[in-house]
Design an enzyme around this catalytic site. Structure first.
Site, PDB file in Angstrom:
ATOM      1  N   GLU A 153      23.380  15.727 -10.155  1.00 57.88           N
ATOM      2  CA  GLU A 153      22.704  16.929 -10.660  1.00 57.88           C
ATOM      3  C   GLU A 153      23.525  17.626 -11.740  1.00 57.88           C
ATOM      4  O   GLU A 153      24.717  17.346 -11.906  1.00 57.88           O
ATOM      5  CB  GLU A 153      22.436  17.905  -9.503  1.00 57.88           C
ATOM      6  CG  GLU A 153      23.694  18.386  -8.803  1.00 57.88           C
ATOM      7  CD  GLU A 153      23.516  19.742  -8.126  1.00 57.88           C
ATOM      8  OE1 GLU A 153      23.080  20.698  -8.784  1.00 57.88           O
ATOM      9  OE2 GLU A 153      23.850  19.848  -6.930  1.00 57.88           O
ATOM     10  N   LYS A 201      26.771  24.992   2.934  1.00 59.05           N
ATOM     11  CA  LYS A 201      27.813  26.011   2.942  1.00 59.05           C
ATOM     12  C   LYS A 201      27.479  27.143   3.886  1.00 59.05           C
ATOM     13  O   LYS A 201      26.311  27.457   4.072  1.00 59.05           O
ATOM     14  CB  LYS A 201      27.933  26.621   1.543  1.00 59.05           C
ATOM     15  CG  LYS A 201      28.976  25.975   0.687  1.00 59.05           C
ATOM     16  CD  LYS A 201      28.935  26.533  -0.704  1.00 59.05           C
ATOM     17  CE  LYS A 201      27.568  26.516  -1.285  1.00 59.05           C
ATOM     18  NZ  LYS A 201      26.914  25.269  -1.438  1.00 59.05           N
TER      19      LYS A 201
HETATM   20  N1  PSU Z   1      25.831  24.402  -3.696  1.00 62.16           N
HETATM   21  C1  PSU Z   1      27.015  24.242  -4.328  1.00 62.16           C
HETATM   22  N2  PSU Z   1      27.051  24.186  -5.673  1.00 62.16           N
HETATM   23  C2  PSU Z   1      25.917  24.276  -6.414  1.00 62.16           C
HETATM   24  C3  PSU Z   1      24.664  24.426  -5.729  1.00 62.16           C
HETATM   25  C4  PSU Z   1      24.669  24.485  -4.383  1.00 62.16           C
HETATM   26  O1  PSU Z   1      28.042  24.163  -3.687  1.00 62.16           O
HETATM   27  O2  PSU Z   1      25.989  24.218  -7.638  1.00 62.16           O
HETATM   28  C5  PSU Z   1      23.394  24.460  -6.533  1.00 62.16           C
HETATM   29  C6  PSU Z   1      22.614  23.153  -6.349  1.00 62.16           C
HETATM   30  O3  PSU Z   1      22.090  22.779  -7.601  1.00 62.16           O
HETATM   31  C7  PSU Z   1      21.498  23.560  -5.405  1.00 62.16           C
HETATM   32  C8  PSU Z   1      21.248  24.985  -5.864  1.00 62.16           C
HETATM   33  O4  PSU Z   1      20.344  22.758  -5.533  1.00 62.16           O
HETATM   34  O5  PSU Z   1      22.550  25.502  -6.073  1.00 62.16           O
HETATM   35  C9  PSU Z   1      20.497  25.797  -4.846  1.00 62.16           C
HETATM   36  O6  PSU Z   1      20.097  26.982  -5.441  1.00 62.16           O
HETATM   37  P1  PSU Z   1      18.912  27.843  -4.789  1.00 62.16           P
HETATM   38  O7  PSU Z   1      19.455  28.318  -3.478  1.00 62.16           O
HETATM   39  O8  PSU Z   1      18.677  28.952  -5.768  1.00 62.16           O
HETATM   40  O9  PSU Z   1      17.742  26.924  -4.641  1.00 62.16           O
END
Ligand code: PSU
Ligand code: MN
Length: 306
Positions: free
Chosen positions: A26, A161
């Protein structure tokens, strides 16, 4: 029709045509998940690790409205430098970014969508989005979970996390029929730590068995993804209390400043990094490398199965 939007680089295209192993990666983790220049260095190392383990890397992003599968070094550098200027792009954002020929960094959800369009089956990253703490009032549940419910990609991650509510995230995945497999563990890893206090659905100890289970799911027409939860190597783990205190402080600040929606995850990650004086970033990088390795191994095993 889709060819109009999709741009698969020649190396990835050739690998897919020959049923060779490919691992999707990603780009939100590059632009919004880590600071420059560590983000670019990490993204390039991840690609290298995937190659060393016998697979072809395909970093995914939207550039000038094209769904790109496989980026050049320059493109990765661009995403890493641009940081928040590139739009964090989840499922709902894709049509706007594409129609307006903009640049978008893809989250787990949108990377899954584009990887599936290209025919890729394995995706390695750091952590998936999930059900946020306090979701019972905020309704903040990442679109990553709905994507896992419907798109056939195996996502190798280091668990969820603890900025998230791990228990509720697991409940949500269960409701959506998404298997959560612990790689070499019975416990759901919590990204920076190997333990979370929550169990996984199944434990699998080898890439071969992992591939067989995942293939069976799709052979049976059971639509949707699989979460492969791969714990951070012990030597890179952060102390459980230390990281959880940092997360509590970061959450309190986010709350006080009214940070919500798509800004939430990037804000919390940056804050936790500051509070831990960078230790969380080092752990984050190491666990991504570990996931890249397993992702490549899994893609290799999947490509062997008929
Ligand atoms: N967790 C991490 N680093 C990240 C993300 C999540 O440790 O960069 C990013 C990933 O791209 C994940 C997104 O899909 O955050 C989730 O964001 P949201 O909760 O807004 O969907
Ligand atoms: Mn959200």
């Amino acid at each position: 029709m889709i060819e109009r939007y999709l741009e698969i680089n020649p190396e990835v295209k050739a690998a897919l045509d020959e049923n060779k192993p490919v691992v999707a990666l990603e780009s939100t983790i590059i632009s919004h998940g880590m600071p420059y220049p560590r983000n670019v260095e990490t993204a390039l190392n991840v690609e290298k690790i995937i190659r060393e383990n016998g697979a072809i890397p395909a970093t995914i992003a939207i550039l000038k409205g094209k769904l790109k599968v496989g980026l050049t070094e320059e493109e990765i550098e661009y995403l890493g430098k641009a940081q928040e200027k590139v739009i964090k792009t989840s499922r709902r954002d894709i049509p706007f970014i594409v129609a307006n020929k903009l640049d978008g960094a893809t989250t787990v959800a949108s990377t899954m969508i584009i990887a599936a369009l290209a025919g890729i089956k394995v995706f390695a990253t750091g952590g998936i989005g999930g059900v946020h703490r306090g979701a019972e009032t905020s309704f903040d549940i990442s679109a990553d979970l709905q994507e896992l419910a419907q798109t056939n990609i195996a996502v190798v991650c280091a668990g969820a996390k603890s900025i998230l509510d791990i228990g509720l995230t697991l409940e949500y995945l269960e409701t959506m029929g998404v298997p959560v497999i612990g790689y070499g563990t019975e416990e759901m890893p919590a990204f920076y730590t190997r333990r979370s206090g929550f169990g996984v659905d199944y434990r699998i100890d080898s890439p071969e068995e992992l591939a067989a289970t995942i293939k069976t799911k799709w052979d049976l027409g059971l639509k949707g993804g699989v979460v492969v939860a791969n714990p951070i190597p012990e030597e890179h783990e952060i102390d459980y209390d230390l990281i959880n205190n940092a997360i509590e402080d970061a959450l309190a600040e986010a709350d006080a400043r009214g940070i919500k929606g798509k800004e939430s995850t990037p804000f919390l990650l940056a804050k936790v990094k500051d509070i831990t004086k960078g230790d969380s970033l080092e752990a984050n990088i190491k666990l991504v490398y570990n996931n890249a390795r397993l992702g490549a191994n899994l893609a290799v095993e999947l490509s062997k199965l008929k």
